[in-house]
Design a protein around this motif. Structure first.
Motif, PDB file in Angstrom:
ATOM      1  N   PRO A 207      -5.887   4.965  -0.980  1.00 34.45           N
ATOM      2  CA  PRO A 207      -6.642   5.556  -2.095  1.00 34.45           C
ATOM      3  C   PRO A 207      -7.139   4.500  -3.074  1.00 34.45           C
ATOM      4  CG  PRO A 207      -4.546   6.700  -1.758  1.00 34.45           C
ATOM      5  CD  PRO A 207      -4.520   5.484  -0.887  1.00 34.45           C
ATOM      6  N   PRO A 208      -8.319   4.683  -3.638  1.00 31.06           N
ATOM      7  CA  PRO A 208      -8.841   3.734  -4.635  1.00 31.06           C
ATOM      8  C   PRO A 208      -7.844   3.537  -5.777  1.00 31.06           C
ATOM      9  CG  PRO A 208     -10.510   5.366  -4.063  1.00 31.06           C
ATOM     10  CD  PRO A 208      -9.224   5.815  -3.422  1.00 31.06           C
ATOM     11  N   GLY A 209      -7.704   2.300  -6.194  1.00 30.61           N
ATOM     12  CA  GLY A 209      -6.823   1.992  -7.319  1.00 30.61           C
ATOM     13  C   GLY A 209      -5.347   1.930  -6.980  1.00 30.61           C
ATOM     14  N   SER A 210      -4.983   2.087  -5.709  1.00 29.82           N
ATOM     15  CA  SER A 210      -3.561   2.123  -5.352  1.00 29.82           C
ATOM     16  C   SER A 210      -3.006   0.759  -4.947  1.00 29.82           C
ATOM     17  CB  SER A 210      -3.324   3.125  -4.216  1.00 29.82           C
ATOM     18  OG  SER A 210      -3.981   2.701  -3.031  1.00 29.82           O
ATOM     19  N   LEU A 211      -3.859  -0.252  -4.845  1.00 30.23           N
ATOM     20  CA  LEU A 211      -3.411  -1.574  -4.419  1.00 30.23           C
ATOM     21  C   LEU A 211      -3.309  -2.519  -5.606  1.00 30.23           C
ATOM     22  CD1 LEU A 211      -5.605  -2.018  -1.211  1.00 30.23           C
ATOM     23  CD2 LEU A 211      -3.343  -0.980  -1.424  1.00 30.23           C
ATOM     24  N   SER A 212      -2.360  -3.437  -5.533  1.00 34.23           N
ATOM     25  CA  SER A 212      -2.170  -4.408  -6.609  1.00 34.23           C
ATOM     26  C   SER A 212      -3.313  -5.414  -6.623  1.00 34.23           C
ATOM     27  CB  SER A 212      -0.853  -5.164  -6.415  1.00 34.23           C
ATOM     28  OG  SER A 212      -0.800  -6.265  -7.305  1.00 34.23           O
ATOM     29  N   PRO A 213      -3.923  -5.628  -7.771  1.00 36.71           N
ATOM     30  CA  PRO A 213      -4.985  -6.632  -7.845  1.00 36.71           C
ATOM     31  C   PRO A 213      -4.467  -8.043  -7.601  1.00 36.71           C
ATOM     32  CG  PRO A 213      -4.462  -5.785 -10.025  1.00 36.71           C
ATOM     33  CD  PRO A 213      -3.699  -4.947  -9.048  1.00 36.71           C
ATOM     34  N   PHE A 214      -3.152  -8.284  -7.757  1.00 35.04           N
ATOM     35  CA  PHE A 214      -2.586  -9.607  -7.504  1.00 35.04           C
ATOM     36  C   PHE A 214      -2.692 -10.008  -6.032  1.00 35.04           C
ATOM     37  CE2 PHE A 214       0.040  -8.612 -11.369  1.00 35.04           C
ATOM     38  CZ  PHE A 214      -0.558  -9.558 -12.179  1.00 35.04           C
ATOM     39  N   HIS A 215      -2.878  -9.022  -5.154  1.00 32.21           N
ATOM     40  CA  HIS A 215      -2.981  -9.320  -3.721  1.00 32.21           C
ATOM     41  C   HIS A 215      -4.423  -9.435  -3.238  1.00 32.21           C
ATOM     42  CE1 HIS A 215       1.203  -7.396  -3.562  1.00 32.21           C
ATOM     43  NE2 HIS A 215       1.347  -8.692  -3.433  1.00 32.21           N
ATOM     44  N   GLU A 216      -5.379  -9.185  -4.094  1.00 34.15           N
ATOM     45  CA  GLU A 216      -6.790  -9.267  -3.682  1.00 34.15           C
ATOM     46  C   GLU A 216      -7.152 -10.683  -3.275  1.00 34.15           C
ATOM     47  OE1 GLU A 216      -9.824  -7.817  -6.348  1.00 34.15           O
ATOM     48  OE2 GLU A 216      -8.456  -6.269  -7.093  1.00 34.15           O
ATOM     49  N   PRO A 217      -7.939 -10.825  -2.193  1.00 35.41           N
ATOM     50  CA  PRO A 217      -8.445 -12.162  -1.861  1.00 35.41           C
ATOM     51  C   PRO A 217      -9.177 -12.746  -3.076  1.00 35.41           C
ATOM     52  CG  PRO A 217      -8.861 -10.642  -0.065  1.00 35.41           C
ATOM     53  CD  PRO A 217      -8.354  -9.811  -1.220  1.00 35.41           C
ATOM     54  N   GLY A 218      -8.948 -14.011  -3.317  1.00 31.87           N
ATOM     55  CA  GLY A 218      -9.525 -14.656  -4.490  1.00 31.87           C
ATOM     56  C   GLY A 218      -8.583 -14.662  -5.685  1.00 31.87           C
ATOM     57  N   ARG A 219      -7.637 -13.730  -5.721  1.00 37.84           N
ATOM     58  CA  ARG A 219      -6.642 -13.676  -6.803  1.00 37.84           C
ATOM     59  C   ARG A 219      -5.237 -13.963  -6.289  1.00 37.84           C
ATOM     60  NH1 ARG A 219      -6.685  -8.856 -10.807  1.00 37.84           N
ATOM     61  NH2 ARG A 219      -5.285 -10.325 -11.805  1.00 37.84           N
TER      62      ARG A 219
ATOM     63  N   CYS B  13       0.845  -1.192   0.000  1.00 42.38           N
ATOM     64  CA  CYS B  13       0.000   0.000   0.000  1.00 42.38           C
ATOM     65  C   CYS B  13       0.884   1.248   0.000  1.00 42.38           C
ATOM     66  CB  CYS B  13      -0.941  -0.008   1.211  1.00 42.38           C
ATOM     67  SG  CYS B  13      -0.125  -0.088   2.808  1.00 42.38           S
ATOM     68  N   PRO B  14       0.319   2.389  -0.357  1.00 42.10           N
ATOM     69  CA  PRO B  14       1.119   3.605  -0.433  1.00 42.10           C
ATOM     70  C   PRO B  14       1.664   4.067   0.920  1.00 42.10           C
ATOM     71  CG  PRO B  14      -0.950   3.898  -1.614  1.00 42.10           C
ATOM     72  CD  PRO B  14      -1.038   2.605  -0.882  1.00 42.10           C
ATOM     73  N   GLU B  15       0.885   3.841   1.984  1.00 41.83           N
ATOM     74  CA  GLU B  15       1.270   4.364   3.303  1.00 41.83           C
ATOM     75  C   GLU B  15       0.666   3.477   4.389  1.00 41.83           C
ATOM     76  OE1 GLU B  15       0.575   8.400   5.966  1.00 41.83           O
ATOM     77  OE2 GLU B  15      -0.265   8.276   3.954  1.00 41.83           O
ATOM     78  N   LEU B  16       1.405   3.320   5.482  1.00 39.13           N
ATOM     79  CA  LEU B  16       0.864   2.608   6.640  1.00 39.13           C
ATOM     80  C   LEU B  16       0.302   3.650   7.601  1.00 39.13           C
ATOM     81  CD1 LEU B  16       3.553  -0.129   7.399  1.00 39.13           C
ATOM     82  CD2 LEU B  16       1.367  -0.377   6.216  1.00 39.13           C
ATOM     83  N   THR B  17      -0.976   3.864   7.499  1.00 35.82           N
ATOM     84  CA  THR B  17      -1.641   4.827   8.367  1.00 35.82           C
ATOM     85  C   THR B  17      -1.851   4.212   9.759  1.00 35.82           C
ATOM     86  OG1 THR B  17      -3.815   4.034   7.720  1.00 35.82           O
ATOM     87  CG2 THR B  17      -2.856   5.827   6.385  1.00 35.82           C
ATOM     88  N   ALA B  18      -2.264   5.028  10.702  1.00 36.35           N
ATOM     89  CA  ALA B  18      -2.502   4.540  12.062  1.00 36.35           C
ATOM     90  C   ALA B  18      -3.518   3.395  12.102  1.00 36.35           C
ATOM     91  CB  ALA B  18      -2.931   5.692  12.968  1.00 36.35           C
ATOM     92  N   PRO B  19      -4.657   3.494  11.394  1.00 40.46           N
ATOM     93  CA  PRO B  19      -5.592   2.364  11.422  1.00 40.46           C
ATOM     94  C   PRO B  19      -5.003   1.073  10.841  1.00 40.46           C
ATOM     95  CG  PRO B  19      -6.705   4.326  10.623  1.00 40.46           C
ATOM     96  CD  PRO B  19      -5.247   4.654  10.705  1.00 40.46           C
ATOM     97  N   ILE B  20      -4.189   1.194   9.798  1.00 43.62           N
ATOM     98  CA  ILE B  20      -3.552   0.012   9.216  1.00 43.62           C
ATOM     99  C   ILE B  20      -2.564  -0.578  10.218  1.00 43.62           C
ATOM    100  CG2 ILE B  20      -2.011  -0.839   7.394  1.00 43.62           C
ATOM    101  CD1 ILE B  20      -3.281   1.298   5.529  1.00 43.62           C
ATOM    102  N   ARG B  21      -1.760   0.263  10.840  1.00 46.48           N
ATOM    103  CA  ARG B  21      -0.779  -0.208  11.827  1.00 46.48           C
ATOM    104  C   ARG B  21      -1.462  -0.915  12.993  1.00 46.48           C
ATOM    105  NH1 ARG B  21       4.246   2.119  10.994  1.00 46.48           N
ATOM    106  NH2 ARG B  21       4.193   3.802   9.490  1.00 46.48           N
ATOM    107  N   TRP B  22      -2.585  -0.387  13.427  1.00 45.22           N
ATOM    108  CA  TRP B  22      -3.326  -1.003  14.536  1.00 45.22           C
ATOM    109  C   TRP B  22      -3.724  -2.433  14.160  1.00 45.22           C
ATOM    110  CZ3 TRP B  22      -4.418   0.159  19.484  1.00 45.22           C
ATOM    111  CH2 TRP B  22      -5.403  -0.591  20.111  1.00 45.22           C
ATOM    112  N   GLU B  23      -4.276  -2.598  12.971  1.00 46.45           N
ATOM    113  CA  GLU B  23      -4.704  -3.929  12.536  1.00 46.45           C
ATOM    114  C   GLU B  23      -3.509  -4.852  12.348  1.00 46.45           C
ATOM    115  OE1 GLU B  23      -7.260  -6.988  11.854  1.00 46.45           O
ATOM    116  OE2 GLU B  23      -7.764  -4.995  12.601  1.00 46.45           O
ATOM    117  N   LEU B  24      -2.398  -4.340  11.831  1.00 47.98           N
ATOM    118  CA  LEU B  24      -1.212  -5.172  11.649  1.00 47.98           C
ATOM    119  C   LEU B  24      -0.678  -5.667  12.990  1.00 47.98           C
ATOM    120  CD1 LEU B  24       0.697  -3.368   8.750  1.00 47.98           C
ATOM    121  CD2 LEU B  24      -0.842  -5.348   8.629  1.00 47.98           C
ATOM    122  N   ALA B  25      -0.737  -4.833  14.010  1.00 44.85           N
ATOM    123  CA  ALA B  25      -0.318  -5.270  15.351  1.00 44.85           C
ATOM    124  C   ALA B  25      -1.213  -6.404  15.839  1.00 44.85           C
ATOM    125  CB  ALA B  25      -0.340  -4.096  16.318  1.00 44.85           C
TER     126      ALA B  25
END
Length: 177
Positions: free
Chosen positions: A111-123, A48-60
């Motif tokens: 942001p929308p469109g900023s993630l690789s579709p290769f990492h999407e669940p199901g793909r 992802c472009p940035e590890l925001t606080a909400p993302i970091r919380w979930e990663l922990a």
């Protein structure tokens, strides 16, 4: 970009590094040729472009569920923009659930469109990269399986980390227990 990755336990790490060495010794593309000191055998969950606080919380929270057992199912080759040789991992319900948690965390605050579709669940195809190149078919027609050590049947996905592809900075989340 910031990757979100799982590192292997020490025994599995050593076997993957041996595979890297054997590919390099045979003159084939190998992750052993990647000069970065942060180059380690890993399983990429997302980027992802940035590890925001909400993302970091979930990663922990995800890191608290480690280590996670996984099973290597065999050798796989991808022909995408790059040719990748890898050991494939079984996508069981536990690994799929952990991956979905990470994906939903990064998707919810990127942001929308900023993630690789290769990492999407199901793909997403969980794998440990052994070699990569931009040359199409680099591993085709070779006796690659004979070059490689026997992969361990089971590994432990032990540590969660993120790598910043621009700065080279690493961030590691350990299981506190």
């Amino acid at each position: 970009m910031r990757t979100v990755e799982l590192l292997l336990d020490e025994a599995a790490d050593l076997v993957v590094r041996e595979a890297w060495r054997r590919l390099a010794d045979a003159g084939l593309p190998s992750q052993a040729r990647h000069p970065s000191p942060t180059n380690s055998p890993h399983l990429t969950l997302a980027a992802c472009p940035e590890l925001t606080a909400p993302i970091r919380w979930e990663l922990a929270e995800v890191a608290a569920s480690l280590p996670l057992p996984a099973r290597i199912t065999g050798l796989v080759r991808f022909e995408r923009p790059t040719t990748v040789l890898a050991w494939s991992l079984e996508l069981d319900s536990v690994l799929a659930g952990l991956h979905r948690r990470v994906w939903e965390a990064v998707a919810s605050d990127s942001p929308p469109g900023s993630l690789s579709p290769f990492h999407e669940p199901g793909r997403w195809s969980p794998h440990i990269t052994l070699g990569r190149t931009r040359r199409a078919g680099a591993f085709a027609g070779r006796r690659v399986p004979e070059l490689l050590p026997t992969p361990p049947l089971s590994v432990r996905l032990a540590t969660l980390r993120s790598f910043d592809t621009e700065t080279g900075a690493l961030e590691v989340w350990e299981n506190p227990s």
